[in-house]
Design an enzyme around this catalytic site. Structure first.
Site, PDB file in Angstrom:
ATOM      1  CG  ASP A  84       1.128  21.013  58.066  1.00 27.73           C
ATOM      2  OD1 ASP A  84       0.642  20.850  59.203  1.00 27.73           O
ATOM      3  OD2 ASP A  84       0.432  21.247  57.067  1.00 27.73           O
ATOM      4  CG  ASP A  96      -1.568  20.388  63.001  1.00 31.09           C
ATOM      5  OD1 ASP A  96      -0.399  20.136  62.688  1.00 31.09           O
ATOM      6  OD2 ASP A  96      -2.329  21.078  62.296  1.00 31.09           O
TER       7      ASP A  96
END
Length: 507
Positions: A105, A326
């Site tokens: 992440d 992201d």
């Protein structure tokens, strides 16, 4: 940041198909070092969006002449599109070493794993991996971080640690993270040994280790408690002091730069290294400083070379605006004010052979031709005149097929009521991305992520390695085995039934 939920175009296809074939397919072993847990084809938009919010929130040192090596993380995932989509890697912690599967992440900073005991933590996983828990009391090299520790003090400043005013200096340094879907985790910080492989050149690896601080989760809630996508924790690749990237760099183990190349095929695959990929064609744009995420200065969007009529101030970075890269996000989300002009431009530029359909506000298309010949190219322009080419498969999702006709839907979603743009895996796939924190810049280039890449530590030593095409860990006893995909004929039949049943309205 949480865009609103939108209606699902083919949720019934996914649900019925899963019921028809669940558990019936034969298992096959994963073949690549890096796999996409869920390809974009055949997965309902609503389900992909739900998964995105589930992952959002806010002893031998392997050195060569004192120069940090390239750390190559093996990464795995499921090839089944009806399971939750995420990338995860293996990390070894403690003494004796224990292996944990953790989700990758780039939207968060902290590495945390499930600890024992833990309230609400799943004990099994639909990803076909064996879940583990960490117990600092059984590791000879583990120590708890206290509120008086300088590392805890630094984490308190960034909101990544919790110490009450009533706590004594010897009280545990705690944390509480809440994610966009309302799920969360809490626990305390520990320091222990992390083991990894450092690539030294000529595909030679060294068994390396370093003492790092990571989170010990003893409580989980919301979607983190669900078994279908359960892993042992989350590996944050953010910029703050307690991120593993920063910690390993401060120890001289690795450079303050990492790179990934996510393969976009159904089986996924790709490369993830702590080091800088060096390939022809890479272009760079500055990272916006003093931001909690990887923000870029997006200036305009063009469809087939024609810039859209969007006020550029809409993309200016602030507390409520900006563009975030992201890799932990499956889809892409456009700022509210940019979404409608984007969809309108795409629909107006498709080939005459493409048939447009709308499902509860979501723009979809039927075509029997290739997407490259039927749909326009999108270009994102960033500060410095740097462009990112977005091919049709980087903004479309294949939702099903009828005979030779394929149903494609726009996978970029409206960030309803917010002017935040998030570039997730749908955009990032089939490209090299370099997160150069030392020089506060990000680079990218179109690339076949099944190929090897050259990586340097940016040490000035021109130390290049060829990585990504071999499994430096030689496999794992806990490696997952994955079910084969739903038969195409069943999926086509279900889509055919739903379309004829009037789910889609013709534009």
């Amino acid at each position: 940041m949480r865009p609103p939920e939108v209606a699902v175009a083919v949720a019934a296809v996914v649900a019925v198909a899963a019921l028809l074939v669940g558990g019936a397919a034969a298992s096959v072993p994963a073949a690549l070092a890096l796999h996409r847990a869920v390809p974009h084809k055949g997965v309902a938009l609503e389900e992909l969006k739900r998964r995105d919010w589930a992952r959002h929130r806010s002893t031998r040192r392997g050195l060569l002449g004192g120069v940090a090596g390239v750390v190559d993380f093996p990464v795995e995932g499921s090839a089944n599109p009806f399971m939750v989509g995420l990338y995860f890697t293996r990390v070894k912690l403690g003494n004796p070493a224990k292996e944990f599967f953790v989700q990758i992440d780039t939207g968060s900073d902290i590495l945390w794993v499930t600890c024992s005991p833990c309230t609400g933590c799943p004990t099994s996983s639909g990803l076909n991996i064996q879940l583990e828990s960490f117990n600092p009391d059984t590791s000879s090299t583990s120590s708890r971080i206290t509120c008086s520790d300088d590392r805890c003090t630094a984490a308190l400043q960034t909101g990544e640690a919790v110490c009450e005013t009533s706590d004594s200096p010897s009280s545990p340094c705690g944390y509480t993270f809440t994610y966009g879907d309302g799920s969360g985790t809490s626990g305390y910080y520990v320091s222990d040994t992390m083991y990894f492989d450092t690539v030294m050149g000529n595909e030679q690896t060294a068994n390396s280790s370093a003492s790092i601080v990571f989170g010990c989760s003893n409580s989980q809630s919301g979607d983190l408690t669900k078994a279908d996508r359960a892993v042992d924790g989350i590996f944050g690749f953010g910029q703050h002091q307690l991120s593993v990237i920063s910690q390993l760099n401060s120890l001289g183990v690795s450079p303050r730069v990492f790179s990934h190349c996510l393969k976009g095929s159904d089986n996924g695959g790709g490369i993830l290294v702590l080091g800088e990929v060096v390939e022809p064609g890479l272009v760079y744009t500055p990272l916006v400083p003093s931001q909690p995420h990887y923000n870029l200065n997006l200036e305009s969007i063009a469809v087939n070379g024609q810039k859209l009529s969007i006020d550029s101030s809409l993309f200016t970075t602030s507390n409520t605006q900006g563009t975030i890269v992201d890799s932990g996000t499956t889809l892409a989300y456009l700022a509210d004010g940019a979404y409608d002009p984007f969809v309108t431009a795409i629909a107006g530029a498709v080939s005459s052979s493409v048939r447009s359909v709308v499902s509860k506000g979501n723009q979809c298309f039927f075509t029997s031709s290739s997407v490259d010949s039927s749909f326009p190219t999108v270009t994102l322009y960033f500060m410095g005149g740097v462009a990112m080419t977005v091919k049709p498969e980087n903004y479309l999702l294949q939702q099903g097929s009828i005979d030779n006709t394929v149903l494609w839907c726009i996978g970029w979603q409206k960030n309803q009521g917010q002017e935040i743009t998030i570039l997730g895996d749908l955009v990032l796939k089939d490209k090299i991305f370099v997160y150069d924190l030392a020089n506060m810049r990000m680079g990218w280039a179109d690339y076949d992520c099944s190929m090897s890449v050259n990586v340097t530590t940016s040490s000035g030593k021109n130390q290049f390695v060829n990585t990504g095409q071999y499994d430096v860990n030689g496999g794992s006893s806990r490696r997952a085995a994955y079910k084969s995909l739903i038969p195409a004929g069943i999926a086509a039949m279900l889509v055919h039934m739903i379309v004829l049943g009037g789910v889609f309205s013709r534009r």
